[in-house]
Scaffold this motif. Sequence first.
Motif, PDB file in Angstrom:
ATOM      1  N   TYR A 250     -65.737 132.607 -13.660  1.00 54.62           N
ATOM      2  CA  TYR A 250     -65.767 132.068 -15.021  1.00 54.62           C
ATOM      3  C   TYR A 250     -65.420 130.575 -15.012  1.00 54.62           C
ATOM      4  CZ  TYR A 250     -64.277 131.191 -19.839  1.00 54.62           C
ATOM      5  OH  TYR A 250     -64.132 130.653 -21.095  1.00 54.62           O
ATOM      6  N   LEU A 251     -64.385 130.214 -14.252  1.00 52.84           N
ATOM      7  CA  LEU A 251     -63.987 128.809 -14.170  1.00 52.84           C
ATOM      8  C   LEU A 251     -65.047 127.969 -13.478  1.00 52.84           C
ATOM      9  CD1 LEU A 251     -60.196 129.165 -13.262  1.00 52.84           C
ATOM     10  CD2 LEU A 251     -61.173 128.453 -15.444  1.00 52.84           C
ATOM     11  N   VAL A 252     -65.615 128.506 -12.403  1.00 54.40           N
ATOM     12  CA  VAL A 252     -66.647 127.762 -11.681  1.00 54.40           C
ATOM     13  C   VAL A 252     -67.880 127.552 -12.560  1.00 54.40           C
ATOM     14  CG1 VAL A 252     -68.257 127.851  -9.727  1.00 54.40           C
ATOM     15  CG2 VAL A 252     -65.856 128.477  -9.403  1.00 54.40           C
ATOM     16  N   SER A 253     -68.239 128.558 -13.344  1.00 51.72           N
ATOM     17  CA  SER A 253     -69.411 128.428 -14.215  1.00 51.72           C
ATOM     18  C   SER A 253     -69.218 127.343 -15.270  1.00 51.72           C
ATOM     19  CB  SER A 253     -69.715 129.760 -14.891  1.00 51.72           C
ATOM     20  OG  SER A 253     -68.664 130.136 -15.778  1.00 51.72           O
ATOM     21  N   ALA A 254     -67.964 127.056 -15.609  1.00 55.28           N
ATOM     22  CA  ALA A 254     -67.703 126.021 -16.614  1.00 55.28           C
ATOM     23  C   ALA A 254     -68.136 124.640 -16.145  1.00 55.28           C
ATOM     24  CB  ALA A 254     -66.215 126.011 -16.973  1.00 55.28           C
ATOM     25  N   MET A 255     -68.299 124.454 -14.839  1.00 50.27           N
ATOM     26  CA  MET A 255     -68.744 123.152 -14.320  1.00 50.27           C
ATOM     27  C   MET A 255     -70.162 122.814 -14.766  1.00 50.27           C
ATOM     28  SD  MET A 255     -67.236 122.802 -10.438  1.00 50.27           S
ATOM     29  CE  MET A 255     -68.110 124.226  -9.784  1.00 50.27           C
ATOM     30  N   PHE A 256     -70.928 123.827 -15.159  1.00 51.00           N
ATOM     31  CA  PHE A 256     -72.331 123.624 -15.500  1.00 51.00           C
ATOM     32  C   PHE A 256     -72.552 123.453 -17.006  1.00 51.00           C
ATOM     33  CE2 PHE A 256     -72.036 126.159 -11.638  1.00 51.00           C
ATOM     34  CZ  PHE A 256     -72.773 125.382 -10.752  1.00 51.00           C
ATOM     35  N   ILE A 257     -71.472 123.378 -17.774  1.00 52.80           N
ATOM     36  CA  ILE A 257     -71.591 123.189 -19.219  1.00 52.80           C
ATOM     37  C   ILE A 257     -71.436 121.710 -19.544  1.00 52.80           C
ATOM     38  CG2 ILE A 257     -70.614 123.752 -21.476  1.00 52.80           C
ATOM     39  CD1 ILE A 257     -69.606 126.360 -20.311  1.00 52.80           C
ATOM     40  N   PRO A 258     -72.453 121.039 -20.072  1.00 52.84           N
ATOM     41  CA  PRO A 258     -72.346 119.617 -20.406  1.00 52.84           C
ATOM     42  C   PRO A 258     -71.316 119.376 -21.512  1.00 52.84           C
ATOM     43  CG  PRO A 258     -74.643 120.338 -20.380  1.00 52.84           C
ATOM     44  CD  PRO A 258     -73.788 121.583 -20.336  1.00 52.84           C
ATOM     45  N   PHE A 259     -70.548 118.310 -21.356  1.00 52.99           N
ATOM     46  CA  PHE A 259     -69.508 118.023 -22.331  1.00 52.99           C
ATOM     47  C   PHE A 259     -70.052 117.777 -23.738  1.00 52.99           C
ATOM     48  CE2 PHE A 259     -66.939 114.747 -24.522  1.00 52.99           C
ATOM     49  CZ  PHE A 259     -65.817 115.527 -24.788  1.00 52.99           C
TER      50      PHE A 259
ATOM     51  N   THR B 206     -51.589 111.817 -25.354  1.00 54.25           N
ATOM     52  CA  THR B 206     -51.103 113.132 -24.936  1.00 54.25           C
ATOM     53  C   THR B 206     -52.216 114.181 -24.990  1.00 54.25           C
ATOM     54  OG1 THR B 206     -48.875 112.637 -25.758  1.00 54.25           O
ATOM     55  CG2 THR B 206     -49.423 114.958 -25.420  1.00 54.25           C
ATOM     56  N   GLY B 207     -52.978 114.186 -26.073  1.00 58.29           N
ATOM     57  CA  GLY B 207     -54.107 115.104 -26.176  1.00 58.29           C
ATOM     58  C   GLY B 207     -55.153 114.834 -25.117  1.00 58.29           C
ATOM     59  N   LEU B 208     -55.360 113.556 -24.808  1.00 61.17           N
ATOM     60  CA  LEU B 208     -56.338 113.190 -23.789  1.00 61.17           C
ATOM     61  C   LEU B 208     -55.909 113.708 -22.417  1.00 61.17           C
ATOM     62  CD1 LEU B 208     -58.983 111.645 -23.396  1.00 61.17           C
ATOM     63  CD2 LEU B 208     -57.650 109.579 -22.978  1.00 61.17           C
ATOM     64  N   ILE B 209     -54.629 113.600 -22.122  1.00 62.71           N
ATOM     65  CA  ILE B 209     -54.111 114.101 -20.847  1.00 62.71           C
ATOM     66  C   ILE B 209     -54.316 115.606 -20.741  1.00 62.71           C
ATOM     67  CG2 ILE B 209     -51.998 114.469 -19.505  1.00 62.71           C
ATOM     68  CD1 ILE B 209     -51.011 111.763 -20.600  1.00 62.71           C
ATOM     69  N   ILE B 210     -54.024 116.326 -21.820  1.00 59.76           N
ATOM     70  CA  ILE B 210     -54.203 117.788 -21.826  1.00 59.76           C
ATOM     71  C   ILE B 210     -55.658 118.158 -21.548  1.00 59.76           C
ATOM     72  CG2 ILE B 210     -54.120 119.855 -23.273  1.00 59.76           C
ATOM     73  CD1 ILE B 210     -51.726 118.596 -24.711  1.00 59.76           C
ATOM     74  N   LEU B 211     -56.585 117.463 -22.176  1.00 59.69           N
ATOM     75  CA  LEU B 211     -58.002 117.771 -21.979  1.00 59.69           C
ATOM     76  C   LEU B 211     -58.447 117.463 -20.548  1.00 59.69           C
ATOM     77  CD1 LEU B 211     -59.647 116.543 -25.312  1.00 59.69           C
ATOM     78  CD2 LEU B 211     -59.135 118.885 -24.595  1.00 59.69           C
ATOM     79  N   TYR B 212     -57.955 116.376 -19.986  1.00 62.57           N
ATOM     80  CA  TYR B 212     -58.305 116.052 -18.598  1.00 62.57           C
ATOM     81  C   TYR B 212     -57.824 117.138 -17.641  1.00 62.57           C
ATOM     82  CZ  TYR B 212     -59.891 111.272 -19.555  1.00 62.57           C
ATOM     83  OH  TYR B 212     -60.593 110.173 -19.991  1.00 62.57           O
ATOM     84  N   VAL B 213     -56.613 117.621 -17.867  1.00 67.15           N
ATOM     85  CA  VAL B 213     -56.067 118.668 -16.995  1.00 67.15           C
ATOM     86  C   VAL B 213     -56.897 119.938 -17.114  1.00 67.15           C
ATOM     87  CG1 VAL B 213     -54.072 120.145 -16.558  1.00 67.15           C
ATOM     88  CG2 VAL B 213     -53.723 117.724 -17.078  1.00 67.15           C
ATOM     89  N   VAL B 214     -57.275 120.292 -18.340  1.00 73.90           N
ATOM     90  CA  VAL B 214     -58.056 121.520 -18.564  1.00 73.90           C
ATOM     91  C   VAL B 214     -59.471 121.374 -18.033  1.00 73.90           C
ATOM     92  CG1 VAL B 214     -59.015 123.043 -20.328  1.00 73.90           C
ATOM     93  CG2 VAL B 214     -56.670 122.195 -20.556  1.00 73.90           C
ATOM     94  N   TYR B 215     -60.122 120.250 -18.302  1.00 74.11           N
ATOM     95  CA  TYR B 215     -61.503 120.068 -17.866  1.00 74.11           C
ATOM     96  C   TYR B 215     -61.627 119.951 -16.357  1.00 74.11           C
ATOM     97  CZ  TYR B 215     -63.115 119.421 -22.652  1.00 74.11           C
ATOM     98  OH  TYR B 215     -63.428 119.623 -23.973  1.00 74.11           O
ATOM     99  N   GLY B 216     -60.582 119.467 -15.701  1.00 74.92           N
ATOM    100  CA  GLY B 216     -60.635 119.354 -14.244  1.00 74.92           C
ATOM    101  C   GLY B 216     -60.362 120.664 -13.533  1.00 74.92           C
ATOM    102  N   LEU B 217     -59.948 121.678 -14.276  1.00 74.59           N
ATOM    103  CA  LEU B 217     -59.542 122.943 -13.674  1.00 74.59           C
ATOM    104  C   LEU B 217     -60.671 123.603 -12.892  1.00 74.59           C
ATOM    105  CD1 LEU B 217     -57.142 124.920 -13.496  1.00 74.59           C
ATOM    106  CD2 LEU B 217     -58.041 126.063 -15.520  1.00 74.59           C
ATOM    107  N   SER B 218     -61.877 123.587 -13.414  1.00 74.10           N
ATOM    108  CA  SER B 218     -62.994 124.298 -12.780  1.00 74.10           C
ATOM    109  C   SER B 218     -63.271 123.792 -11.369  1.00 74.10           C
ATOM    110  CB  SER B 218     -64.252 124.155 -13.642  1.00 74.10           C
ATOM    111  OG  SER B 218     -64.051 124.717 -14.918  1.00 74.10           O
ATOM    112  N   PHE B 219     -63.522 122.505 -11.250  1.00 75.02           N
ATOM    113  CA  PHE B 219     -63.868 121.935  -9.950  1.00 75.02           C
ATOM    114  C   PHE B 219     -62.686 121.990  -8.992  1.00 75.02           C
ATOM    115  CE2 PHE B 219     -64.392 118.186  -7.117  1.00 75.02           C
ATOM    116  CZ  PHE B 219     -65.528 118.621  -6.448  1.00 75.02           C
ATOM    117  N   ASN B 220     -61.483 121.734  -9.514  1.00 70.53           N
ATOM    118  CA  ASN B 220     -60.297 121.714  -8.649  1.00 70.53           C
ATOM    119  C   ASN B 220     -59.971 123.104  -8.116  1.00 70.53           C
ATOM    120  OD1 ASN B 220     -60.076 118.978  -9.142  1.00 70.53           O
ATOM    121  ND2 ASN B 220     -58.644 119.237 -10.818  1.00 70.53           N
TER     122      ASN B 220
END
Length: 272
Positions: free
Chosen positions: A107-116, A136-150
Amino acid sequence: MRQKTNWVVTILLIIGSITILFPLYITIVNAFKTPQETAKSILALPQNFSFDNFTRAIEMTNFYQAFGNSFYITLFTVILTVLTNAMVAYAIARNMHRRAYRFLFYYLVSAMFIPFPIIMLPIVKQMSSLGLTNPTGLIILYVVYGLSFNVFLYVGYIKAIPKELEEAAIVDGCSRWGVFWRIIFPLLTPMNATVGILTTLWAWNDFLLPLVLLSERSHQTLPLVQYVFQSQFSVNYNLAFASYILALLPMILVYLFLQKWIISGVMKGAIK
């Protein structure tokens, strides 16, 4: 035995290098020119190398405040990303035999293929309702969006770590939490470095997410403040090029000195 030169690959590499270096050459050369010199020729070297464009660009963009915003956002994004993403990946990697964790991984890996852009407006609306249209909100989104690839990188790397190390630590009385921080996390140093560097480059250079999320001018990052050089009918290219160099220079240095960590880490995470 002497190997034959692969001319097709060589030509492609030359074309690719020129494609990258030519715009960089134009940027650097015109950053030191006056508008009059640029109007005559954008390719010629400047008659007198002047740093006036850099001084004016710093003043117009409020460079130091924007630099501080970018540094703050990037620093905490990297720290939180490495800590949280490594823990999530460890939990998944050691429980891939369970259906729920295996589903979560794919599920997390598939999220890499969803355009922002597809989820951009709902995300902005949600963050606005939570009062997080700020760094602060920007930092939270970066952490969440980077989860798939990381997680994709971390899981591949963690699978190569023998489970016997963890079992021995548990026999010696170490808790599962202690096993991760004392055994696994230190062994993840190469991958932590890779994830940290890639996250740094992404968070520092990103333009779209700060553009749609940050609501106050005092919160703008370095990529955002480049708008100041664009008016309704023209663009001051000399000042813009100078500002681009100031904004990109830290990340160029980071990549040049740490690129071996990036390449080796990605390869290890993908292959193992």
